[in-house]
Design a protein around this motif. Structure first.
Motif, short mmCIF file in Angstrom:
data_model
loop_
_atom_site.label_atom_id
_atom_site.label_comp_id
_atom_site.label_asym_id
_atom_site.label_seq_id
_atom_site.Cartn_x
_atom_site.Cartn_y
_atom_site.Cartn_z
N SER A 35 -4.18 -7.35 -0.67
CA SER A 35 -3.67 -6.99 -2.00
C SER A 35 -3.65 -5.47 -2.15
N GLN A 36 -4.71 -4.82 -1.69
CA GLN A 36 -4.78 -3.36 -1.76
C GLN A 36 -3.71 -2.72 -0.88
N ARG A 37 -3.51 -3.26 0.31
CA ARG A 37 -2.47 -2.73 1.20
C ARG A 37 -1.09 -2.84 0.55
N LYS A 38 -0.82 -3.99 -0.06
CA LYS A 38 0.47 -4.21 -0.72
C LYS A 38 0.66 -3.22 -1.87
N LYS A 106 2.46 5.59 3.29
CA LYS A 106 2.22 5.68 1.85
C LYS A 106 0.74 6.02 1.67
N VAL A 107 0.47 6.85 0.68
CA VAL A 107 -0.88 7.35 0.42
C VAL A 107 -1.24 7.06 -1.02
N MET A 108 -2.49 6.62 -1.22
CA MET A 108 -2.99 6.39 -2.57
C MET A 108 -4.49 6.67 -2.57
N THR A 109 -4.96 7.29 -3.63
CA THR A 109 -6.39 7.52 -3.77
C THR A 109 -7.01 6.34 -4.50
N ILE A 110 -7.98 5.70 -3.84
CA ILE A 110 -8.69 4.56 -4.39
C ILE A 110 -10.18 4.83 -4.25
N ASP A 111 -10.90 4.77 -5.34
CA ASP A 111 -12.35 5.05 -5.34
C ASP A 111 -12.65 6.40 -4.71
N ASN A 112 -11.89 7.43 -5.11
CA ASN A 112 -12.06 8.81 -4.64
C ASN A 112 -11.87 8.95 -3.12
N SER A 121 4.75 -1.86 8.44
CA SER A 121 3.67 -2.66 9.04
C SER A 121 3.82 -4.12 8.59
N TYR A 122 3.12 -4.99 9.27
CA TYR A 122 3.23 -6.42 9.00
C TYR A 122 2.26 -6.84 7.91
N LEU A 123 2.77 -7.48 6.87
CA LEU A 123 1.94 -8.09 5.83
C LEU A 123 2.33 -9.56 5.73
N PRO A 124 1.35 -10.45 5.79
CA PRO A 124 1.69 -11.88 5.72
C PRO A 124 2.20 -12.28 4.35
#
Length: 124
Positions: A35-38, A106-112, A121-124
């Motif tokens: 879920s976080q990757r998506k 893609k870049v995102m800041t999560i929990d600092n 990339s492959y996501l099921p």
């Protein structure tokens, strides 16, 4: 004799309960990770990365290989970051993910902490 049977039943029940708890915990953690990757792939900031190296792990998901990508990421603000991303890539896209190639991440800041995901990339 009855004592041995009771002990075996209790031990079997305890073993089954521990196994079920482990499986449920693992499935929950995997669901959260995917879920976080998506979310990162949908809402993250785009950046370009050069592949310094690629190493296949022994894991696969739906016959797609898991790899470790050592990347040098050029952020939109000009900052350069080195990172290693563990991801699954579609087997048909393996030629795209070779040393020296430039890929989109893609870049995102999560929990600092900055988290990176590879576009394509492959996501099921």
């Amino acid at each position: 004799m009855n004592t041995i049977i009771v002990i075996l039943v209790l031990f079997s029940s305890l073993t089954a309960a521990v196994t079920v708890a482990f499986v449920v915990k693992t499935l929950g953690a995997n669901k959260k990770r995917y879920s976080q990757r998506k979310t990162i792939l949908e809402q993250g900031t785009s950046a370009q990365a050069v592949i310094n190296s690629i190493q296949q792990t022994k894991a696969q998901m739906d016959d797609q290989p898991e790899v470790l990508l050592d990347l040098t990421v050029s952020m939109p603000d000009g900052k350069v970051i080195s990172t290693v991303v563990k991801t699954f890539i579609p087997i048909i896209n393996v030629p795209t993910f070779q040393k020296g190639n430039v890929i989109e991440v893609k870049v995102m800041t999560i929990d600092n902490e900055q988290k990176f995901e590879v576009v394509g990339s492959y996501l099921p």
